[in-house]
Design a protein around this motif. Structure first.
Motif, mmCIF file in Angstrom:
data_model
loop_
_atom_site.group_PDB
_atom_site.id
_atom_site.type_symbol
_atom_site.label_atom_id
_atom_site.label_comp_id
_atom_site.label_asym_id
_atom_site.label_seq_id
_atom_site.Cartn_x
_atom_site.Cartn_y
_atom_site.Cartn_z
ATOM 1 N N SER A 1 0.475 -1.132 -0.429
ATOM 2 C CA SER A 1 0.021 -0.151 -0.264
ATOM 3 C C SER A 1 1.075 1.391 0.431
ATOM 4 O O SER A 1 2.301 1.054 0.814
ATOM 5 C CB SER A 1 -0.677 -0.006 1.624
ATOM 6 O OG SER A 1 -1.817 -1.071 0.730
ATOM 7 N N ARG A 2 0.342 2.566 -0.354
ATOM 8 C CA ARG A 2 1.056 3.457 -0.588
ATOM 9 C C ARG A 2 1.257 3.842 1.192
ATOM 10 O O ARG A 2 2.400 4.350 1.305
ATOM 11 C CB ARG A 2 -0.011 4.412 -0.725
ATOM 12 C CG ARG A 2 0.680 5.746 -0.780
ATOM 13 C CD ARG A 2 -0.553 7.089 -1.183
ATOM 14 N NE ARG A 2 -0.150 8.308 -0.875
ATOM 15 C CZ ARG A 2 -0.563 9.104 -0.523
ATOM 16 N NH1 ARG A 2 -1.476 9.391 -1.630
ATOM 17 N NH2 ARG A 2 -0.639 10.542 -0.424
ATOM 18 N N TYR B 1 -1.270 5.536 3.349
ATOM 19 C CA TYR B 1 -2.054 6.907 3.542
ATOM 20 C C TYR B 1 -1.945 7.734 4.387
ATOM 21 O O TYR B 1 -2.700 6.578 5.565
ATOM 22 C CB TYR B 1 -3.379 6.791 3.485
ATOM 23 C CG TYR B 1 -3.983 8.134 2.787
ATOM 24 C CD1 TYR B 1 -3.845 9.139 1.483
ATOM 25 C CD2 TYR B 1 -5.025 9.137 3.397
ATOM 26 C CE1 TYR B 1 -4.096 10.816 1.439
ATOM 27 C CE2 TYR B 1 -5.545 9.542 3.661
ATOM 28 C CZ TYR B 1 -5.430 10.697 2.625
ATOM 29 O OH TYR B 1 -5.802 12.069 3.066
ATOM 30 N N GLU C 1 5.310 4.853 -1.182
ATOM 31 C CA GLU C 1 5.086 5.845 -1.882
ATOM 32 C C GLU C 1 5.285 5.415 -3.805
ATOM 33 O O GLU C 1 4.352 5.412 -4.044
ATOM 34 C CB GLU C 1 5.467 7.014 -2.231
ATOM 35 C CG GLU C 1 4.825 7.176 -0.567
ATOM 36 C CD GLU C 1 6.228 7.722 0.290
ATOM 37 O OE1 GLU C 1 6.151 8.014 1.409
ATOM 38 O OE2 GLU C 1 7.137 6.448 0.272
ATOM 39 N N GLU C 2 6.042 4.871 -3.659
ATOM 40 C CA GLU C 2 6.940 4.146 -4.825
ATOM 41 C C GLU C 2 7.093 2.825 -5.057
ATOM 42 O O GLU C 2 7.656 2.227 -4.903
ATOM 43 C CB GLU C 2 8.755 5.274 -5.373
ATOM 44 C CG GLU C 2 8.613 6.300 -5.575
ATOM 45 C CD GLU C 2 7.739 7.148 -5.998
ATOM 46 O OE1 GLU C 2 7.322 6.595 -7.514
ATOM 47 O OE2 GLU C 2 6.926 8.419 -5.909
ATOM 48 N N ARG C 3 6.150 1.900 -5.548
ATOM 49 C CA ARG C 3 5.505 1.264 -5.563
ATOM 50 C C ARG C 3 6.582 0.306 -6.690
ATOM 51 O O ARG C 3 6.726 -1.359 -6.206
ATOM 52 C CB ARG C 3 4.255 0.482 -5.975
ATOM 53 C CG ARG C 3 3.621 1.244 -5.032
ATOM 54 C CD ARG C 3 1.587 1.025 -5.626
ATOM 55 N NE ARG C 3 0.781 1.260 -4.879
ATOM 56 C CZ ARG C 3 -0.374 2.017 -4.587
ATOM 57 N NH1 ARG C 3 0.458 3.500 -4.930
ATOM 58 N NH2 ARG C 3 -0.944 2.892 -3.625
ATOM 59 N N ALA D 1 -3.931 1.162 -6.397
ATOM 60 C CA ALA D 1 -3.106 1.563 -6.553
ATOM 61 C C ALA D 1 -3.533 1.473 -8.412
ATOM 62 O O ALA D 1 -2.431 1.875 -9.565
ATOM 63 C CB ALA D 1 -1.864 0.286 -7.152
ATOM 64 N N HIS E 1 -1.977 4.181 -10.033
ATOM 65 C CA HIS E 1 -0.680 4.184 -9.961
ATOM 66 C C HIS E 1 0.014 3.772 -10.909
ATOM 67 O O HIS E 1 0.162 2.056 -11.469
ATOM 68 C CB HIS E 1 -0.261 3.633 -8.868
ATOM 69 C CG HIS E 1 1.216 4.029 -8.322
ATOM 70 N ND1 HIS E 1 1.622 4.769 -7.196
ATOM 71 C CD2 HIS E 1 2.431 3.161 -8.611
ATOM 72 C CE1 HIS E 1 3.072 5.086 -7.048
ATOM 73 N NE2 HIS E 1 3.530 3.858 -8.168
#
Length: 374
Positions: free
Chosen positions: A75-76, A78, A117-119, A141, A144
């Motif tokens: 996940s990001r 959040y 953040e940067e998957r 995503a 993304h």
């Protein structure tokens, strides 16, 4: 007055929509590069800003897959208070990875849960630390685009279909409606459990899935309440118990409706989605609780809120509150659960069949699709 203000927002929606259209075109044309990984990656997301029931759908996939292979969620994270890649461990808190990943971590300690953040950078880091991971579930995503998932699942809320919505700030869409073309699978979530086949056909016609897209329908199922605090127990409750629902989720209306079907008096104390509670919030909850009518009172919250409230566990324990967590799961309508399971298993098996040199434990563990678990 409200309609007039919304009209004023329309030009901003057009501008934002144009920006997102240009961005998507750059990815579609190859001007911006999307990375595709050999490992199976399943993205679960939506076109809207929230409230489609994404978390219980991710949990469904976790339950489905973890018995057959080592999996991870990415996940990001959040609204977390950390940056970069974080892999959840025994002492991790919601502040470090965010509320939804923390919920996954608590409920499914036998899987890997990470945030980043940067998957496109996070997946290699994950596999560097856990090279045995067989499938990655990408949480939220859909927009993304730097990663091209092997399977893209898009959710749309039954009560606010993407076909009837508009781009923010005029509506709730993160991009234009045509973004649904990227989905491999569309799920209409939060449907009434009694949705008729006629309504199903009408929704299918409205959504108009492309030839390659699968379409499913799910509803929410609320489970048995359980105490939030460790070793605590819930007091006896009845229809006369007054409920204070404390929650910070995008759309609490379905939960409110569910509680009203079981209790005569239900009061909602809403907070912003993903809100981290403070001591001031606890004071507000205390005042609301004292003002409620009735002799029997109970605070109810969601699993996602509970992981954020647990950061104030000592203060809550000192107040001697009775807090009940109400879990939620999904149910597939029209007997399509096995079809959905087969769809997921087929993708994973196909992905590893196409990948040369896949580790032996990645194959042969999945059930035959005709025997996919229900």
């Amino acid at each position: 007055m409200l309609s007039y203000l919304k009209i004023l927002l329309y030009p901003f929606s057009m501008l934002y929509g144009l920006i997102m259209w240009i961005r998507n075109r750059l990815y579609d044309n190859g001007a911006l590069t999307a990375v595709e990984f050999e490992i199976p990656t399943i993205a679960v997301g939506n076109l809207s800003v929230g409230g489609t029931g994404k978390t219980p759908h991710v949990e469904y996939l976790i339950r489905l897959l973890k018995q057959f292979m080592p999996i991870a969620t990415l996940s990001r994270g959040y609204n977390r208070r950390t940056k970069g890649f974080v892999l959840a461990g025994p002492n991790t808190t919601a502040a470090e990875i965010g509320d939804e990943p923390m919920q996954f971590h608590q409920k499914f300690p036998d899987i890997s849960v990470c945030v980043g953040e940067e998957r496109m950078l996070a997946i290699p880091e994950l596999l560097g630390e856990r090279p045995y991971i067989a499938t990655v579930l990408l949480d939220d995503a859909f927009q993304h685009r730097s990663i091209k998932p092997g399977l893209n699942i898009m959710l749309t809320d039954y009560s606010r279909l993407f076909t009837r919505d508009h781009i923010v700030p005029f509506g709730r869409l993160r991009e234009g409606r045509n973004g649904y073309h990227r989905a491999d699978c569309i799920i209409v979530s939060k449907c009434p459990p009694t949705l008729s086949t006629a309504d199903q056909a009408a929704l299918r016609k409205e959504i108009a899935p492309l030839p390659h897209q699968q379409l499913f329908f799910t509803s929410l199922q609320y489970g048995q309440q359980y105490p939030m605090l460790p070793l605590a127990s819930l007091p006896p409750v009845s229809a006369d118990t007054t409920i204070l629902l404390v929650c910070g989720i995008a759309r609490p209306e379905p939960l409110v409706q569910h509680l009203k079907e079981n209790y005569r008096q239900v009061f909602l104390l809403p907070f912003a989605d993903h809100h981290y509670y403070t001591n001031g919030d606890l004071e507000k909850i205390q005042r609301e609780l004292e003002d409620l009518p009735g002799q029997q009172k109970l605070i109810v919250t969601t699993e996602k809120d509970a992981v954020r409230l647990s950061l104030l566990q000592e203060q809550i324990t000192a107040r001697n509150w009775q807090i009940a967590i109400i879990p939620v799961e999904i149910s597939f309508l029209f007997d399509e659960q096995v079809s959905f399971n087969n769809y997921i298993f087929d993708y994973i098996q196909r992905k590893y069949t196409e990948t040369e040199g896949a580790p032996a434990y990645h194959t042969g563990q999945l059930p035959d699709t005709k025997d996919a678990i229900e």
